[in-house]
Design an enzyme around this catalytic site. Structure first.
Site, PDB file in Angstrom:
ATOM      1  N   HIS A 288      -1.434 -22.809   1.942  1.00 48.51           N
ATOM      2  CA  HIS A 288      -1.713 -22.340   3.304  1.00 48.51           C
ATOM      3  C   HIS A 288      -2.280 -20.935   3.159  1.00 48.51           C
ATOM      4  CE1 HIS A 288       0.735 -25.420   5.373  1.00 48.51           C
ATOM      5  NE2 HIS A 288       1.580 -25.310   4.377  1.00 48.51           N
TER       6      HIS A 288
ATOM      7  N   ARG B 165      13.488 -25.243  -1.281  1.00 47.08           N
ATOM      8  CA  ARG B 165      12.059 -25.262  -0.937  1.00 47.08           C
ATOM      9  C   ARG B 165      11.267 -24.411  -1.927  1.00 47.08           C
ATOM     10  NH1 ARG B 165      11.102 -27.766   3.563  1.00 47.08           N
ATOM     11  NH2 ARG B 165       8.989 -26.984   3.810  1.00 47.08           N
TER      12      ARG B 165
ATOM     13  N   CYS C  69      -0.930 -29.225   2.334  1.00 46.65           N
ATOM     14  CA  CYS C  69       0.516 -29.405   2.342  1.00 46.65           C
ATOM     15  C   CYS C  69       0.946 -30.748   2.949  1.00 46.65           C
ATOM     16  CB  CYS C  69       1.178 -28.205   3.024  1.00 46.65           C
ATOM     17  SG  CYS C  69       2.913 -28.059   2.552  1.00 46.65           S
TER      18      CYS C  69
HETATM   19  N1  GLN Z   1       7.162 -31.167   5.403  1.00 44.42           N
HETATM   20  C1  GLN Z   1       6.568 -31.053   4.105  1.00 44.42           C
HETATM   21  C2  GLN Z   1       7.484 -30.445   3.066  1.00 44.42           C
HETATM   22  O1  GLN Z   1       8.383 -29.721   3.407  1.00 44.42           O
HETATM   23  C3  GLN Z   1       5.277 -30.258   4.240  1.00 44.42           C
HETATM   24  C4  GLN Z   1       5.499 -28.832   4.674  1.00 44.42           C
HETATM   25  C5  GLN Z   1       4.227 -28.100   4.999  1.00 44.42           C
HETATM   26  O2  GLN Z   1       3.227 -28.671   5.432  1.00 44.42           O
HETATM   27  N2  GLN Z   1       4.265 -26.797   4.848  1.00 44.42           N
HETATM   28  O3  GLN Z   1       7.299 -30.682   1.890  1.00 44.42           O
END
Ligand code: GLN
Length: 242
Positions: free
Chosen positions: A189, A126, A93
């Site tokens: 993840h 998101r 990520c």
């Molecule tokens: N901050 C990054 C995003 O929101 C990565 C997030 C994460 O590592 N889960 O895309």
């Protein structure tokens, strides 16, 4: 035989159990009688890539990513040399995004490490939830969890897998992650490796082959509980989506 695993900036990059990937790498080596050393490199410390066989970069918020990237920028050339010399990397990520050219966040632009020819741009909404992939590296489906605002453009590389449910690099692009040399970049993840032991053994075999110069096939482990959990998630998600 012995492998050294470098966990980069666990004090900044460790979302949704990314640390579990280290536990999984360690245990699966120990169960096969292979020695392992884990070196955590915390913020402000320099990274010595010369002694490393596997490097793990986890995920983080945009703020923590920017901090980690400031430290990593000092290591850019050594990190690139390690990758070009077939060093094994798992970047999850935020860590995956940092390997690219840049990550344009909602407010800023974080210059990446230019190790991969990819880039990431934030968009509203998101991409969150459980995800399943079909990967050429695994006989079983790959199961994980994603939560990212960044959308990654990575068309120049072989992906980690085709998205069966979830989003991946970008909504509707159909692909997730990147495979380049011995680098695995991914949004998954979960943590990724305990949920998908085949991916863990892939990384371990690559690291052992690089260090001991030859093809290494690790002895099988039973992995019955892991596959029961994997199949449960696949059932649950595919019945919801299809
Ligand atoms: N901050 C990054 C995003 O929101 C990565 C997030 C994460 O590592 N889960 O895309």
């Amino acid at each position: 035989m012995k492998l050294t695993i470098g966990h980069l900036y666990p004090d900044l990059l460790n979302l949704y159990g990314d640390r579990g990937n280290i536990c999984c790498l360690r245990k699966r080596l120990e169960w096969r009688g292979i020695k392992v050393q884990v070196k955590a490199v915390c913020s402000g410390e320099r990274v010595d890539f010369t002694g490393m066989d596997i490097v793990l970069l986890g995920g983080g918020s945009d703020r923590e990513q920017a901090l980690a990237c400031r430290y990593l920028k000092k290591e850019e050339k050594n990190f690139r040399d390690y990758v070009e010399d077939a060093g094994v990397v798992l970047a999850v990520c935020g860590g995956y995004q940092l390997l690219g050219k840049y990550y344009k966040t909602e407010r800023d632009r974080i210059e990446g490490l230019n190790i991969l020819d990819i880039y990431t741009e934030w968009e509203p909404g998101r991409l969150t939830g459980d995800i399943i992939l079909d990967s050429p590296l695994c006989l079983n489906p790959v199961v994980g969890f994603e939560n990212h605002g960044g959308r990654t453009f990575a068309e120049k590389y072989q992906p980690l897998g085709r998205v069966i449910c979830g989003h991946g690099n970008r909504e509707n692009c159909g692909w997730e992650g990147v495979l380049y040399k011995n680098v695995m970049g991914t949004y998954l993840h979960g943590p990724l490796l305990p949920k998908n032991p085949e991916l863990c053994d892939f990384l371990l075999e690559r690291a052992l082959a690089r260090k001991y110069r030859g093809t290494i096939k690790l002895p099988e482990l039973s992995d019955e509980p892991e596959y029961r959990a994997n199949h449960y998630m696949v059932q649950r998600l595919t019945s919801k989506y299809f």
